[in-house]
Design a protein around this motif. Structure first.
Motif, mmCIF file in Angstrom:
data_model
loop_
_atom_site.group_PDB
_atom_site.id
_atom_site.type_symbol
_atom_site.label_atom_id
_atom_site.label_comp_id
_atom_site.label_asym_id
_atom_site.label_seq_id
_atom_site.Cartn_x
_atom_site.Cartn_y
_atom_site.Cartn_z
ATOM 1 N N GLU A 19 68.875 15.333 -24.636
ATOM 2 C CA GLU A 19 67.643 15.517 -25.398
ATOM 3 C C GLU A 19 66.580 16.217 -24.561
ATOM 4 O O GLU A 19 65.832 17.065 -25.072
ATOM 5 C CB GLU A 19 67.120 14.161 -25.875
ATOM 6 C CG GLU A 19 68.003 13.461 -26.903
ATOM 7 C CD GLU A 19 67.870 14.034 -28.302
ATOM 8 O OE1 GLU A 19 67.083 14.992 -28.484
ATOM 9 O OE2 GLU A 19 68.554 13.528 -29.211
ATOM 10 N N ALA A 20 66.497 15.879 -23.268
ATOM 11 C CA ALA A 20 65.523 16.528 -22.390
ATOM 12 C C ALA A 20 65.824 18.011 -22.247
ATOM 13 O O ALA A 20 64.913 18.849 -22.214
ATOM 14 C CB ALA A 20 65.523 15.842 -21.027
ATOM 15 N N VAL A 21 67.107 18.360 -22.175
ATOM 16 C CA VAL A 21 67.513 19.763 -22.080
ATOM 17 C C VAL A 21 67.190 20.500 -23.374
ATOM 18 O O VAL A 21 66.677 21.621 -23.362
ATOM 19 C CB VAL A 21 69.015 19.859 -21.750
ATOM 20 C CG1 VAL A 21 69.520 21.285 -21.904
ATOM 21 C CG2 VAL A 21 69.281 19.366 -20.331
ATOM 22 N N TRP A 22 67.485 19.868 -24.503
ATOM 23 C CA TRP A 22 67.204 20.501 -25.790
ATOM 24 C C TRP A 22 65.709 20.717 -25.982
ATOM 25 O O TRP A 22 65.270 21.738 -26.502
ATOM 26 C CB TRP A 22 67.762 19.651 -26.933
ATOM 27 C CG TRP A 22 69.239 19.463 -26.861
ATOM 28 C CD1 TRP A 22 70.149 20.270 -26.231
ATOM 29 C CD2 TRP A 22 69.993 18.388 -27.424
ATOM 30 N NE1 TRP A 22 71.421 19.760 -26.362
ATOM 31 C CE2 TRP A 22 71.361 18.617 -27.090
ATOM 32 C CE3 TRP A 22 69.671 17.262 -28.161
ATOM 33 C CZ2 TRP A 22 72.378 17.747 -27.480
ATOM 34 C CZ3 TRP A 22 70.688 16.392 -28.564
ATOM 35 C CH2 TRP A 22 72.028 16.645 -28.228
ATOM 36 N N ALA A 23 64.902 19.723 -25.566
ATOM 37 C CA ALA A 23 63.454 19.815 -25.751
ATOM 38 C C ALA A 23 62.846 20.926 -24.890
ATOM 39 O O ALA A 23 61.919 21.620 -25.314
ATOM 40 C CB ALA A 23 62.800 18.477 -25.415
ATOM 41 N N LYS A 24 63.389 21.108 -23.703
ATOM 42 C CA LYS A 24 62.863 22.128 -22.793
ATOM 43 C C LYS A 24 63.286 23.521 -23.212
ATOM 44 O O LYS A 24 62.546 24.494 -23.053
ATOM 45 C CB LYS A 24 63.341 21.843 -21.369
ATOM 46 C CG LYS A 24 62.790 22.816 -20.337
ATOM 47 C CD LYS A 24 63.252 22.454 -18.939
ATOM 48 C CE LYS A 24 62.704 23.441 -17.914
ATOM 49 N NZ LYS A 24 63.142 23.108 -16.534
ATOM 50 N N GLY A 25 64.496 23.647 -23.753
ATOM 51 C CA GLY A 25 65.019 24.956 -24.109
ATOM 52 C C GLY A 25 65.442 25.733 -22.881
ATOM 53 O O GLY A 25 65.483 25.208 -21.767
ATOM 54 N N GLY A 26 65.770 26.991 -23.064
ATOM 55 C CA GLY A 26 66.170 27.824 -21.938
ATOM 56 C C GLY A 26 67.609 27.629 -21.542
ATOM 57 O O GLY A 26 68.420 27.074 -22.283
ATOM 58 N N GLN A 50 69.153 24.559 -28.179
ATOM 59 C CA GLN A 50 69.043 26.000 -28.014
ATOM 60 C C GLN A 50 70.354 26.688 -28.395
ATOM 61 O O GLN A 50 71.414 26.076 -28.411
ATOM 62 C CB GLN A 50 68.648 26.360 -26.573
ATOM 63 C CG GLN A 50 69.535 25.790 -25.495
ATOM 64 C CD GLN A 50 68.992 24.493 -24.955
ATOM 65 O OE1 GLN A 50 68.972 23.510 -25.672
ATOM 66 N NE2 GLN A 50 68.589 24.481 -23.695
ATOM 67 N N ARG A 172 74.175 15.052 -15.976
ATOM 68 C CA ARG A 172 73.496 16.307 -15.659
ATOM 69 C C ARG A 172 73.421 16.499 -14.151
ATOM 70 O O ARG A 172 73.253 15.545 -13.393
ATOM 71 C CB ARG A 172 72.083 16.308 -16.221
ATOM 72 C CG ARG A 172 71.322 17.587 -15.847
ATOM 73 C CD ARG A 172 69.833 17.457 -16.060
ATOM 74 N NE ARG A 172 69.122 18.486 -15.315
ATOM 75 C CZ ARG A 172 68.031 19.116 -15.758
ATOM 76 N NH1 ARG A 172 67.531 18.824 -16.917
ATOM 77 N NH2 ARG A 172 67.447 20.029 -15.002
ATOM 78 N N ASP A 174 72.060 19.649 -11.058
ATOM 79 C CA ASP A 174 71.552 20.948 -10.651
ATOM 80 C C ASP A 174 72.218 21.318 -9.331
ATOM 81 O O ASP A 174 72.548 20.434 -8.527
ATOM 82 C CB ASP A 174 70.030 20.898 -10.468
ATOM 83 C CG ASP A 174 69.307 20.634 -11.782
ATOM 84 O OD1 ASP A 174 69.001 21.606 -12.490
ATOM 85 O OD2 ASP A 174 69.049 19.454 -12.090
#
Length: 207
Positions: A19-26, A50, A172, A174
Protein backbone atom coordinates in the motif's frame (compact mmCIF):
# COMPACT_ATOMS: atom_id res chain seq x y z
CA UNK A 1 -7.21 -16.70 -15.35
CA UNK A 2 -9.47 -13.70 -14.71
CA UNK A 3 -12.34 -15.96 -13.64
CA UNK A 4 -10.18 -18.02 -11.29
CA UNK A 5 -8.49 -15.01 -9.70
CA UNK A 6 -11.85 -13.30 -9.15
CA UNK A 7 -13.46 -16.32 -7.46
CA UNK A 8 -10.52 -17.23 -5.20
CA UNK A 9 -10.84 -16.15 -1.54
CA UNK A 10 -7.65 -14.15 -0.96
CA UNK A 11 -5.68 -13.65 2.23
CA UNK A 12 -3.22 -10.73 2.22
CA UNK A 13 -0.24 -10.50 4.56
CA UNK A 14 2.04 -7.46 5.01
CA UNK A 15 -0.12 -5.58 2.52
CA UNK A 16 0.84 -2.28 4.20
CA UNK A 17 4.22 -2.57 2.45
CA UNK A 18 2.50 -2.72 -0.92
CA UNK A 19 0.00 0.00 0.00
CA UNK A 20 2.87 2.39 0.77
CA UNK A 21 4.38 1.69 -2.66
CA UNK A 22 1.04 2.17 -4.40
CA UNK A 23 0.39 5.44 -2.54
CA UNK A 24 3.80 6.86 -3.44
CA UNK A 25 3.66 5.83 -7.09
CA UNK A 26 6.71 5.81 -9.32
CA UNK A 27 9.12 3.00 -10.01
CA UNK A 28 9.02 -0.36 -8.27
CA UNK A 29 10.25 -3.86 -9.12
CA UNK A 30 7.55 -6.50 -8.59
CA UNK A 31 9.29 -9.82 -8.01
CA UNK A 32 7.95 -13.37 -7.83
CA UNK A 33 9.30 -16.78 -8.77
CA UNK A 34 8.54 -18.03 -12.28
CA UNK A 35 6.13 -20.76 -11.16
CA UNK A 36 3.63 -18.14 -9.95
CA UNK A 37 3.20 -16.15 -13.18
CA UNK A 38 -0.39 -17.38 -13.48
CA UNK A 39 -1.25 -15.77 -10.13
CA UNK A 40 0.67 -12.51 -10.57
CA UNK A 41 -2.28 -10.27 -11.61
CA UNK A 42 -3.91 -10.96 -8.23
CA UNK A 43 -1.18 -8.95 -6.52
CA UNK A 44 -1.50 -5.73 -8.53
CA UNK A 45 -4.84 -3.86 -8.38
CA UNK A 46 -5.01 -1.73 -11.49
CA UNK A 47 -7.51 0.64 -9.91
CA UNK A 48 -5.09 1.96 -7.28
CA UNK A 49 -1.57 0.75 -8.13
CA UNK A 50 0.79 2.37 -10.60
CA UNK A 51 0.85 1.10 -14.17
CA UNK A 52 2.86 -2.11 -14.53
CA UNK A 53 4.62 -3.93 -17.34
CA UNK A 54 6.06 -7.45 -17.27
CA UNK A 55 9.62 -8.31 -18.31
CA UNK A 56 9.06 -11.40 -20.45
CA UNK A 57 11.51 -13.42 -22.54
CA UNK A 58 11.68 -13.45 -26.34
CA UNK A 59 11.07 -17.21 -26.44
CA UNK A 60 7.97 -18.86 -27.90
CA UNK A 61 6.74 -19.60 -24.38
CA UNK A 62 7.34 -15.95 -23.53
CA UNK A 63 5.21 -14.88 -26.49
CA UNK A 64 2.28 -16.91 -25.15
CA UNK A 65 2.73 -15.49 -21.64
CA UNK A 66 3.06 -11.94 -22.97
CA UNK A 67 -0.25 -12.24 -24.82
CA UNK A 68 -1.98 -13.74 -21.78
CA UNK A 69 -0.90 -11.06 -19.32
CA UNK A 70 -1.52 -8.27 -21.83
CA UNK A 71 -5.18 -9.33 -21.94
CA UNK A 72 -5.28 -8.66 -18.20
CA UNK A 73 -3.87 -5.14 -18.48
CA UNK A 74 -0.14 -5.80 -18.16
CA UNK A 75 1.81 -5.11 -21.38
CA UNK A 76 5.24 -6.66 -21.80
CA UNK A 77 8.81 -5.48 -22.01
CA UNK A 78 10.45 -8.17 -24.12
CA UNK A 79 13.96 -9.44 -23.54
CA UNK A 80 15.71 -12.77 -23.16
CA UNK A 81 18.79 -14.40 -21.70
CA UNK A 82 18.04 -17.72 -23.36
CA UNK A 83 18.07 -17.17 -27.12
CA UNK A 84 20.27 -19.69 -28.92
CA UNK A 85 22.03 -17.06 -30.98
CA UNK A 86 24.51 -15.15 -28.81
CA UNK A 87 24.20 -11.90 -30.73
CA UNK A 88 20.42 -11.94 -30.43
CA UNK A 89 20.71 -12.87 -26.77
CA UNK A 90 22.98 -9.93 -26.02
CA UNK A 91 20.85 -7.56 -28.04
CA UNK A 92 17.63 -8.76 -26.39
CA UNK A 93 19.08 -8.59 -22.90
CA UNK A 94 20.55 -5.11 -23.25
CA UNK A 95 17.38 -3.77 -24.87
CA UNK A 96 15.28 -5.27 -22.07
CA UNK A 97 17.53 -3.58 -19.50
CA UNK A 98 17.14 -0.21 -21.21
CA UNK A 99 13.38 -0.60 -21.60
CA UNK A 100 13.05 -1.87 -18.04
CA UNK A 101 14.93 1.10 -16.61
CA UNK A 102 12.77 3.42 -18.70
CA UNK A 103 9.62 1.81 -17.28
CA UNK A 104 10.97 2.13 -13.73
CA UNK A 105 11.07 5.91 -14.12
CA UNK A 106 7.29 5.98 -14.27
CA UNK A 107 5.81 2.76 -12.93
CA UNK A 108 6.13 -0.87 -11.99
CA UNK A 109 8.13 -3.61 -13.70
CA UNK A 110 7.26 -7.22 -12.90
CA UNK A 111 9.86 -9.91 -13.38
CA UNK A 112 10.76 -13.48 -12.44
CA UNK A 113 14.45 -13.63 -11.46
CA UNK A 114 14.68 -17.37 -12.15
CA UNK A 115 13.16 -17.17 -15.64
CA UNK A 116 12.89 -17.96 -18.42
CA UNK A 117 14.52 -21.42 -18.02
CA UNK A 118 15.70 -21.70 -14.44
CA UNK A 119 17.00 -23.31 -12.40
CA UNK A 120 13.93 -22.75 -10.26
CA UNK A 121 14.32 -20.26 -7.39
CA UNK A 122 17.88 -19.37 -8.41
CA UNK A 123 18.33 -15.61 -8.75
CA UNK A 124 20.90 -13.99 -10.99
CA UNK A 125 22.28 -10.46 -10.73
CA UNK A 126 19.78 -8.90 -13.14
CA UNK A 127 17.20 -7.97 -10.50
CA UNK A 128 19.56 -6.33 -7.99
CA UNK A 129 21.39 -4.60 -10.85
CA UNK A 130 18.14 -3.00 -12.01
CA UNK A 131 17.36 -1.98 -8.44
CA UNK A 132 20.82 -0.45 -8.06
CA UNK A 133 20.73 1.45 -11.36
CA UNK A 134 17.17 2.69 -11.01
CA UNK A 135 17.00 3.32 -7.28
CA UNK A 136 13.58 1.61 -7.31
CA UNK A 137 12.57 -0.63 -4.40
CA UNK A 138 12.03 -4.35 -4.88
CA UNK A 139 8.67 -5.67 -3.74
CA UNK A 140 8.93 -9.44 -3.15
CA UNK A 141 5.58 -11.13 -3.71
CA UNK A 142 4.69 -14.61 -2.50
CA UNK A 143 1.68 -16.04 -4.33
CA UNK A 144 -0.23 -19.25 -3.75
CA UNK A 145 -3.62 -20.86 -4.28
CA UNK A 146 -5.26 -24.16 -3.46
CA UNK A 147 -6.57 -26.14 -5.24
CA UNK A 148 -4.31 -25.69 -8.22
CA UNK A 149 -2.81 -27.65 -11.10
CA UNK A 150 0.97 -28.18 -10.84
CA UNK A 151 2.67 -28.71 -14.17
CA UNK A 152 5.55 -31.11 -14.62
CA UNK A 153 7.76 -28.27 -15.84
CA UNK A 154 11.16 -27.08 -14.65
CA UNK A 155 9.50 -24.55 -12.33
CA UNK A 156 6.50 -26.69 -11.27
CA UNK A 157 4.21 -23.95 -12.54
CA UNK A 158 0.95 -23.28 -10.69
CA UNK A 159 -2.31 -22.93 -12.62
CA UNK A 160 -5.12 -21.57 -10.41
CA UNK A 161 -8.49 -23.28 -10.17
CA UNK A 162 -11.66 -21.35 -9.27
CA UNK A 163 -13.37 -21.03 -5.90
CA UNK A 164 -10.27 -21.94 -3.90
CA UNK A 165 -8.13 -20.29 -1.24
CA UNK A 166 -5.38 -17.86 -2.18
CA UNK A 167 -2.65 -15.88 -0.48
CA UNK A 168 -0.50 -12.90 -1.32
CA UNK A 169 2.44 -12.12 0.98
CA UNK A 170 4.71 -9.09 0.55
CA UNK A 171 8.21 -8.07 1.58
CA UNK A 172 10.21 -5.03 0.49
CA UNK A 173 13.90 -4.26 0.01
CA UNK A 174 16.07 -1.48 -1.38
CA UNK A 175 19.52 -2.08 -2.80
CA UNK A 176 21.91 -1.31 0.09
CA UNK A 177 24.41 1.42 -0.76
CA UNK A 178 27.88 -0.04 -1.22
CA UNK A 179 26.67 -3.62 -0.82
CA UNK A 180 28.34 -6.58 -2.49
CA UNK A 181 26.18 -7.85 -5.36
CA UNK A 182 26.62 -11.51 -4.41
CA UNK A 183 25.48 -10.79 -0.84
CA UNK A 184 22.39 -9.01 -2.10
CA UNK A 185 21.54 -11.92 -4.41
CA UNK A 186 21.82 -14.36 -1.48
CA UNK A 187 19.68 -12.20 0.81
CA UNK A 188 17.01 -11.44 -1.78
CA UNK A 189 16.78 -15.07 -2.87
CA UNK A 190 16.07 -16.11 0.71
CA UNK A 191 13.50 -13.37 1.21
CA UNK A 192 11.61 -14.12 -2.00
CA UNK A 193 11.60 -17.83 -1.19
CA UNK A 194 10.34 -17.04 2.31
CA UNK A 195 7.30 -15.05 1.17
CA UNK A 196 6.35 -17.78 -1.28
CA UNK A 197 6.72 -20.44 1.41
CA UNK A 198 4.55 -18.36 3.73
CA UNK A 199 1.87 -18.02 1.05
CA UNK A 200 1.93 -21.79 0.50
CA UNK A 201 1.61 -22.35 4.24
CA UNK A 202 -1.52 -20.18 4.30
CA UNK A 203 -3.20 -22.04 1.44
CA UNK A 204 -1.85 -25.52 2.18
CA UNK A 205 -0.42 -25.87 -1.32
CA UNK A 206 2.10 -28.72 -1.51
CA UNK A 207 5.34 -28.30 -3.43
Amino acid sequence: MRFCIKTIRWTHENQSLAEAVWAKGGGVLCVFWHSRIGLAPASWPLDRAQAAKGLISLSADGEFIAKAVARQGFPAVRGSSANKDKADRAKGGSQALRDGLKQLKIGALALTPDGPRGPARVMGEGLPLMAKLSGAPALFIGLSCNPAIRFNSWDRAVLPLPFGKGAVVWDRADFPEGADMADVVTDWTARLTAVEARADAITGLKS
